[in-house]
Design an enzyme around this catalytic site. Structure first.
Site, PDB file in Angstrom:
ATOM      1  N   ALA A   1       0.867  -1.193   0.000  1.00 43.95           N
ATOM      2  CA  ALA A   1       0.000   0.000   0.000  1.00 43.95           C
ATOM      3  C   ALA A   1       0.903   1.242   0.000  1.00 43.95           C
ATOM      4  O   ALA A   1       0.740   2.151   0.817  1.00 43.95           O
ATOM      5  CB  ALA A   1      -0.980  -0.006   1.177  1.00 43.95           C
TER       6      ALA A   1
ATOM      7  N   HIS B   1       6.647   6.011   1.604  1.00 42.61           N
ATOM      8  CA  HIS B   1       7.492   4.880   1.170  1.00 42.61           C
ATOM      9  C   HIS B   1       8.385   5.302   0.006  1.00 42.61           C
ATOM     10  O   HIS B   1       9.552   4.901  -0.082  1.00 42.61           O
ATOM     11  CB  HIS B   1       6.625   3.707   0.712  1.00 42.61           C
ATOM     12  CG  HIS B   1       5.744   3.140   1.769  1.00 42.61           C
ATOM     13  ND1 HIS B   1       4.369   3.273   1.755  1.00 42.61           N
ATOM     14  CD2 HIS B   1       6.040   2.429   2.879  1.00 42.61           C
ATOM     15  CE1 HIS B   1       3.853   2.668   2.804  1.00 42.61           C
ATOM     16  NE2 HIS B   1       4.835   2.145   3.511  1.00 42.61           N
TER      17      HIS B   1
ATOM     18  N   GLN C   1       2.286  -8.968  13.569  1.00 44.68           N
ATOM     19  CA  GLN C   1       2.262  -7.653  14.220  1.00 44.68           C
ATOM     20  C   GLN C   1       0.852  -7.079  14.343  1.00 44.68           C
ATOM     21  O   GLN C   1       0.683  -5.945  14.762  1.00 44.68           O
ATOM     22  CB  GLN C   1       3.201  -6.672  13.520  1.00 44.68           C
ATOM     23  CG  GLN C   1       2.792  -6.229  12.128  1.00 44.68           C
ATOM     24  CD  GLN C   1       3.879  -5.388  11.466  1.00 44.68           C
ATOM     25  OE1 GLN C   1       4.889  -5.902  11.003  1.00 44.68           O
ATOM     26  NE2 GLN C   1       3.696  -4.068  11.407  1.00 44.68           N
TER      27      GLN C   1
ATOM     28  N   MET D   1       1.423  10.923   6.008  1.00 44.22           N
ATOM     29  CA  MET D   1       1.085   9.842   5.074  1.00 44.22           C
ATOM     30  C   MET D   1       1.023   8.522   5.832  1.00 44.22           C
ATOM     31  O   MET D   1       1.912   8.220   6.644  1.00 44.22           O
ATOM     32  CB  MET D   1       2.153   9.730   3.996  1.00 44.22           C
ATOM     33  CG  MET D   1       2.266  10.944   3.126  1.00 44.22           C
ATOM     34  SD  MET D   1       1.174  10.771   1.714  1.00 44.22           S
ATOM     35  CE  MET D   1       1.522  12.309   0.882  1.00 44.22           C
ATOM     36  N   SER D   2       0.000   7.744   5.562  1.00 44.70           N
ATOM     37  CA  SER D   2      -0.145   6.424   6.173  1.00 44.70           C
ATOM     38  C   SER D   2      -0.988   5.560   5.253  1.00 44.70           C
ATOM     39  O   SER D   2      -1.949   6.057   4.639  1.00 44.70           O
ATOM     40  CB  SER D   2      -0.839   6.548   7.535  1.00 44.70           C
ATOM     41  OG  SER D   2      -1.320   5.277   7.956  1.00 44.70           O
TER      42      SER D   2
END
Ligand code: PAF
Length: 285
Positions: free
Chosen positions: A33, A38, A62, A189-190
């Protein structure tokens, strides 16, 4: 750009490229994603290393049992296009069985646990999260044998865990931390931002408002943790739709709370906007 599926292939690729003229190898571990954050990590690796591998693996260990593992966004083709455009040389996209060979019977049996640190900040709210992160990052570092691995400051507690782990295990990889990349209005950003509805997207700006207020207050001379945290709490109080998980000021290496902010102290927040948990932070000047 090749897509590798096994640890043996990744290790062989890394060793061949390194031996071919003494090149350095960069690794950018991701869960896919991919977004501009990134992209900045891949670019940083491409600029400082001879060859860059990007791993794409949604790591089950996780995620807690009631978390978003099943619905975590998976956008493999777009991820490959972005990684290639930013200069990645290979993608490592293993199966769960490849990284967790015991998974057929017990899921996983060997873990890396950074005691103490793993239970702080996100580790307190998400039990087992950092054990899963430390375990998979160790596996990736052992597989890729990179000279450098690149992580975002956005996940500041994760960075502390990974730095401690690489020091404790005397791993040869240098951990490089890249700045937080933000939307034009300040939202960090995520990959999880896609979960936000339009109204939640606006409410999510509470995090950056709190961070900027604390940075300004600290710059004006207020260094007491209690006052800085109270200022952030006031900003969250004005947006009751956003539920605070933590607001904290800590030493970035130990994740222990500090009473007085010094240059390099980590101010970090986590909050639920609807059902989406967002995190953000600033390293105070
Ligand atoms: O930051 C992430 O995306 C993940 O926690 C990581 C480091 C790739 C481990 O799964």
């Amino acid at each position: 750009m090749e897509i590798l599926r096994t640890v043996a292939e990744l290790r062989q690729w890394s060793r061949e490229e390194r031996n071919d003229g003494g090149n350095t190898i960069g690794l950018v571990p991701t869960m896919g994603a991919l977004h501009a954050g990134h992209a900045s990590l891949i670019r940083a690796s491409h600029e400082s290393c001879g060859f860059t591998a990007v791993s794409i693996f949604v790591n089950p260990t996780q995620f807690g049992p009631s978390e978003d593992f099943a619905r975590y966004p998976r956008t493999f083709d777009a991820d490959c296009a972005l990684a290639r455009a930013e200069g990645a040389d290979v993608i490592f996209a293993p199966s769960v069985e490849e990284l967790y060979p015991a998974s057929a019977s017990t899921f996983a049996s060997t873990f890396v646990d950074v005691e103490g640190l793993s239970n702080r900040l996100d580790g307190q709210s998400r039990p087992g999260h950092f054990r899963g992160v430390a375990t998979v990052v160790t596996k990736l570092l052992i597989a890729a044998e990179p000279d450098r691995a690149f992580f975002g400051q956005k996940d500041a507690a994760q960075v502390a865990v990974i730095r401690r782990m690489t020091t404790d295990l005397r791993l040869a990889t240098e951990i490089v931390v890249c700045p937080i990349i933000r939307e034009p209005d300040g939202l960090a950003m995520s990959s999880r931002n896609v979960y936000l509805s339009p109204i939640e997207r606006v409410q999510a700006l509470t995090l950056i408002r709190a961070i900027r207020a604390v940075e300004a207050l600290a710059a004006s001379g207020e260094r007491r943790s209690s006052a800085l945290i109270a200022a952030a709490q006031g900003i969250f109080a004005a947006e009751p739709a956003v539920r605070v998980d933590y607001i904290t000021l800590v030493d970035w290496a130990t994740l222990e709370p500090v009473e007085i902010a010094i240059p390099g102290s980590l101010f970090a927040v986590a909050a639920y906007v609807g059902t989406t948990r967002l995190i953000d932070n600033a390293i105070l000047a």
